[in-house]
Design a protein around this motif. Structure first.
Motif, PDB file in Angstrom:
ATOM      1  N   ARG A 235       0.820  -1.223   0.000  1.00 44.72           N
ATOM      2  CA  ARG A 235       0.000   0.000   0.000  1.00 44.72           C
ATOM      3  C   ARG A 235       0.852   1.271   0.000  1.00 44.72           C
ATOM      4  O   ARG A 235       0.310   2.382  -0.026  1.00 44.72           O
ATOM      5  CB  ARG A 235      -0.922   0.017   1.227  1.00 44.72           C
ATOM      6  CG  ARG A 235      -2.010  -1.036   1.197  1.00 44.72           C
ATOM      7  CD  ARG A 235      -3.158  -0.669   2.136  1.00 44.72           C
ATOM      8  NE  ARG A 235      -2.769  -0.704   3.534  1.00 44.72           N
ATOM      9  CZ  ARG A 235      -3.089  -1.680   4.378  1.00 44.72           C
ATOM     10  NH1 ARG A 235      -3.794  -2.712   3.955  1.00 44.72           N
ATOM     11  NH2 ARG A 235      -2.718  -1.631   5.633  1.00 44.72           N
ATOM     12  N   LEU A 238       0.075   3.998  -2.435  1.00 44.83           N
ATOM     13  CA  LEU A 238      -1.189   4.664  -2.143  1.00 44.83           C
ATOM     14  C   LEU A 238      -1.007   5.727  -1.067  1.00 44.83           C
ATOM     15  O   LEU A 238      -1.640   6.792  -1.121  1.00 44.83           O
ATOM     16  CB  LEU A 238      -2.238   3.639  -1.700  1.00 44.83           C
ATOM     17  CG  LEU A 238      -2.544   2.497  -2.679  1.00 44.83           C
ATOM     18  CD1 LEU A 238      -3.635   1.598  -2.128  1.00 44.83           C
ATOM     19  CD2 LEU A 238      -2.937   3.043  -4.049  1.00 44.83           C
ATOM     20  N   LEU A 368      -6.808  -5.106  -1.291  1.00 48.29           N
ATOM     21  CA  LEU A 368      -5.583  -4.464  -0.812  1.00 48.29           C
ATOM     22  C   LEU A 368      -5.885  -3.517   0.348  1.00 48.29           C
ATOM     23  O   LEU A 368      -5.146  -3.473   1.332  1.00 48.29           O
ATOM     24  CB  LEU A 368      -4.912  -3.693  -1.952  1.00 48.29           C
ATOM     25  CG  LEU A 368      -3.610  -2.949  -1.613  1.00 48.29           C
ATOM     26  CD1 LEU A 368      -2.543  -3.917  -1.137  1.00 48.29           C
ATOM     27  CD2 LEU A 368      -3.119  -2.152  -2.825  1.00 48.29           C
ATOM     28  N   VAL A 369      -6.957  -2.755   0.228  1.00 49.79           N
ATOM     29  CA  VAL A 369      -7.348  -1.793   1.271  1.00 49.79           C
ATOM     30  C   VAL A 369      -8.643  -2.288   1.905  1.00 49.79           C
ATOM     31  O   VAL A 369      -9.733  -2.080   1.380  1.00 49.79           O
ATOM     32  CB  VAL A 369      -7.546  -0.382   0.678  1.00 49.79           C
ATOM     33  CG1 VAL A 369      -7.942   0.602   1.783  1.00 49.79           C
ATOM     34  CG2 VAL A 369      -6.280   0.091  -0.020  1.00 49.79           C
TER      35      VAL A 369
END
Length: 576
Positions: A235, A238, A368-369
């Motif tokens: 991540r 991001l 992923l999130v």
């Protein structure tokens, strides 16, 4: 013996304890007056509108509460009006960290009446739903407490100046339950791109003492609980993207804040009208977005834990509008003249930004999130760390608020990317100079034009040295007594043989001769050299060697440069 006559560490150990005790009590008064007296007794029990607090059960049905929310423009308008009137009555024109910063740099006094005035006027603003933070009155009252204690104990003007910063940072650290961050904040909040190192030690003491007193009553748990999810390196890109967005918010927040204040100041010359209008507009915003009310940490905790917002908009739409709504509500609350801080709203704005971005990433990359909470935490740091020019202390503050280090790599990456966007923004604090060189408090140290006109021969040159036949013990004792880390080696004919450094001899045998550890003395000045030249050669020591005709005359200490500079400056001022 007076405390002010003690050595630095002993003196500030005592001062720090006393300041910490009083700040702990003062922050408790601010906390309970704000939450239990004004917010609970008036806003909740009389108006019927509740505000959430981290770790406490809360529920609001927006539509069921809508009729009560319609009273918010009136309530917050009255709050801003009362805040202005009380501050005016108690002769406190301004409340906040800028007051403390200005007092530090310009050597100004914070009057004793400003301590209760800042606490009372700000508690009314925040407790009745105005968008402001407790750190403003905490830092203001903390700086005033620091000054008052030094005056009562007969401290020097320099002690008072240091105590101003110590009280400011410690009070913020205590009210946020982030004592270590508070001690760093005392040094970092004073400048846009610099630190004041000599306030860190006393701030460590006062912050820890104040924190123990405050948290013994309110609890020792971090404000946002303990974040325990593992860090996911996938991540990281991001978080970098979040930092770029947070950098934009760090520009927008101060811009709208100051433009709103400018608009209200120009449009309403009467301070009462301005207070009412600003409060009413903030209240109108709160009807549609109750999450802008108060300091905001409770709202962040509630939204991040329950994935719900008590507003008329769906969750994702509300999240994208909340950062701007909080900025506007804070701008009109503070712009109205009402008293309160801008620090906490800045962190909340960053948290809302992180939640919005986190939810967007969750919709795009659900595997992923899985939760937006880490993005909320990173957003808090990367937005206000830039807007307040306090990246180091806010990093530690967020770590202490969330009780974990797992997100530290993400926080650092986001902060770095935010700097790419907002590194030259004006920031939220008007009184921060760029660095120590621009501070009036350090004018003697960094004002070079006059230093170029004063000669080394005008200053006190001291015959401090060791002989080639002196032993290591004598050299170490002399260095320790003078707080020096090296000494020149000079013989009976005033020939300079070199220098001996403490780091080279600290483990040597005491009876060895210093000449064995001699190093070349690469730089020196002459009697007709300027103090600027002498200051320039002091890159690795606190003195400059003075030579003439290849003979050693003595050394010029940094303290004597400052003393001579002050004498010449005073002489010039008298002439003018």
């Amino acid at each position: 013996m007076k405390i002010s006559n003690l050595p630095y560490y002993e003196k500030w150990f005592i001062y720090g304890i006393i300041i910490g005790v009083i700040i702990g009590i003062a922050d408790l008064s601010l906390y309970y007056l704000n939450i239990f007296v004004i917010e609970h007794m008036i806003l909740r029990n009389i108006i019927g509108v509740s505000l959430p607090h981290p770790g406490q059960s809360f529920y609001m049905n927006y539509w069921a509460s809508f009729k009560k929310l319609l009273f918010l423009p009136l309530v917050i308008g009255v709050a801003t009006f009362l805040s202005v009137i009380i501050a005016l009555f108690m002769k406190t024109k301004e409340v906040g960290s800028d007051v403390a910063i200005r007092a530090f740099h310009r050597g100004l006094r914070i009057r004793f009446i400003e301590i209760p005035a800042s606490i009372l006027s700000s508690s009314i603003t925040i407790g009745l739903g105005g968008s402001a933070g407790r750190e403003g009155p905490a830092s203001h009252s903390g700086a005033g407490i620091g000054q008052t204690i030094i005056d009562l104990l007969g401290g020097t003007p320099e002690d008072r100046r240091i105590a101003t910063a110590v009280g400011m940072g410690s009070a913020i650290g205590v009210i946020f339950k982030t004592p270590f961050a508070g001690s760093l904040l005392a040094a970092e909040l004073l400048y846009k791109r610099d630190l004041e190192p000599n306030v860190i030690y006393p701030s460590l003491i006062s912050s820890s003492i104040g924190y123990v007193i405050f948290s013994s009553i309110t609890g020792f748990s971090p404000i946002f609980g303990t974040y325990s999810l593992p860090f996911n390196p996938e991540r990281l890109p991001l978080y970098v993207l979040l930092g770029l967005i947070a950098g934009g918010m760090a520009i927008l927040y101060p811009y709208l804040m100051f433009e709103t204040k400018k608009f209200l100041d120009l449009r309403f010359k009467n301070i009462i009208e301005k207070a009412l209008v600003g409060g009413i507009i903030a209240g109108l915003i709160a009807i549609f977005f109750p999450e802008v009310m108060g300091e905001g940490y409770g709202w962040l905790w509630y939204i991040s834990n329950f994935n719900a917002v008590p507003s008329m908009f769906p969750l994702i739409i509300a999240l994208f509008l909340l950062p701007l709504a909080k900025i506007i509500a804070t701008s009109f609350t503070i712009g109205s003249g009402a008293k309160g801080g801008v620090f906490a709203p800045g962190i909340v704005i960053g948290g809302y930004t992180g939640l919005a971005v986190g939810y967007a990433f969750h919709l795009l990359f659900p595997s992923l999130v899985t939760t937006p909470m880490p993005f909320m935490i990173v957003g808090m740091l990367s937005t206000f760390g830039i807007a307040g020019s306090v990246p180091i202390s806010v990093t530690m503050m967020v770590v202490e608020m969330t009780g974990g280090l797992q997100l530290l790599p993400a926080e650092m990456a986001a902060l770095a990317s935010a700097y790419l966007v907002a590194r030259n923004s004006r920031g939220i604090f008007n009184e921060q100079p760029l660095n120590r060189q621009e501070s009036p408090a350090h004018a003697y140290e960094f004002s070079m034009p006059l230093l170029t006109k004063i000669k080394v021969s005008d200053a006190k040159i001291l015959k401090i040295f060791v002989k080639p036949t002196d032993n290591i013990k004598k050299a170490i004792d002399l260095m320790n007594s003078l707080n020096l880390f090296s000494l020149p080696i000079v013989d009976e004919l005033n020939n300079l043989h070199g220098i001996v450094r403490l780091t080279d001899i600290i483990k040597a045998k005491e009876d060895e001769l210093v000449i064995k550890y001699s190093l070349p003395a690469s730089t020196y000045v002459r009697p007709n050299s300027s103090l600027y030249d002498a200051f320039d050669v002091m890159k690795s020591s606190r003195y400059a060697i003075v030579m003439e005709n290849k003979k050693f005359l003595g050394i010029l200490l940094l303290d004597d440069i400052v003393k001579t500079y002050k004498e010449f400056l005073d002489k010039n001022n008298k002439i003018e």
